[in-house]
Design a protein around this motif. Structure first.
Motif, PDB file in Angstrom:
ATOM      1  N   LYS A  49     -58.649  58.325  81.453  1.00 31.54           N
ATOM      2  CA  LYS A  49     -57.909  59.370  80.755  1.00 31.54           C
ATOM      3  C   LYS A  49     -57.297  60.305  81.775  1.00 31.54           C
ATOM      4  CE  LYS A  49     -60.680  59.403  76.569  1.00 31.54           C
ATOM      5  NZ  LYS A  49     -61.441  60.184  75.636  1.00 31.54           N
ATOM      6  N   LEU A  50     -56.196  60.899  81.406  1.00 27.83           N
ATOM      7  CA  LEU A  50     -55.532  61.908  82.214  1.00 27.83           C
ATOM      8  C   LEU A  50     -55.199  63.062  81.296  1.00 27.83           C
ATOM      9  CD1 LEU A  50     -54.107  62.853  84.854  1.00 27.83           C
ATOM     10  CD2 LEU A  50     -52.055  61.673  83.991  1.00 27.83           C
ATOM     11  N   ALA A  51     -55.849  64.189  81.491  1.00 19.26           N
ATOM     12  CA  ALA A  51     -55.578  65.361  80.667  1.00 19.26           C
ATOM     13  C   ALA A  51     -54.215  65.943  81.041  1.00 19.26           C
ATOM     14  CB  ALA A  51     -56.679  66.407  80.857  1.00 19.26           C
ATOM     15  N   LEU A  52     -53.409  66.263  80.058  1.00 23.12           N
ATOM     16  CA  LEU A  52     -52.076  66.847  80.282  1.00 23.12           C
ATOM     17  C   LEU A  52     -52.024  68.274  79.761  1.00 23.12           C
ATOM     18  CD1 LEU A  52     -49.885  63.837  79.148  1.00 23.12           C
ATOM     19  CD2 LEU A  52     -50.615  64.409  81.455  1.00 23.12           C
TER      20      LEU A  52
END
Length: 150
Positions: free
Chosen positions: A147-150
């Protein structure tokens, strides 16, 4: 399960859904039951998209479970459609009753109805009880998720 009904979620269900999302250590950190505005906006987006199915399980008009099923058309696997199960929650009073199994079975059948060739889900690394539950239902831990938090 007696008088259990699984149906599309409505705005009236949002407080109960958010309360269930917030009812564990992870959810308590990321959910805001005191401000339903973003959840109601999200429900509008979900209900306007035919590939999104946010449902609640009710018993005697009380929300006791929820999940979101997303149908994803794709090119891989010879153009297969897949589904993604997310946000599975069972009210604390109902845990261990078989309701979680019924919700997942509903999602699998709904996926079949949409001609999905694969059902997938993710679960936080810390939710080891959930991992055992999904494995009992035939799911395998086949991938590593990122996951990559934006």
């Amino acid at each position: 399960m007696g008088d259990l009904d699984i149906r599309p979620a409505t705005a009236d269900d949002v407080p109960a859904i958010v309360a269930m999302l917030a009812d564990d250590p992870l959810g308590a950190e990321r959910e805001s039951p005191g401000d339903l505005t973003p959840y109601l906006a999200a429900l509008e987006r979900l209900t306007s998209d035919p590939n999104q199915h946010l449902v609640v399980a009710t018993r005697e008009d009380r929300v006791v479970g929820t999940l979101q099923l997303t149908v994803v058309p794709g090119l891989s696997r010879r153009g297969a459609t897949r589904s993604i199960i997310e946000g599975v929650r069972v009210h604390a009073d109902e845990r261990g009753s078989g309701l979680g199994t019924l919700l997942i079975e509903w999602a699998i059948e709904e996926s079949r109805r949409h001609d999905c060739r694969l059902v997938q889900l993710t679960s936080d690394n810390t939710r080891t009880d959930a991992h055992r539950f999904y494995e009992r239902l035939g799911f395998t831990a086949s991938h590593v998720g990122f996951k990559l938090a934006l």
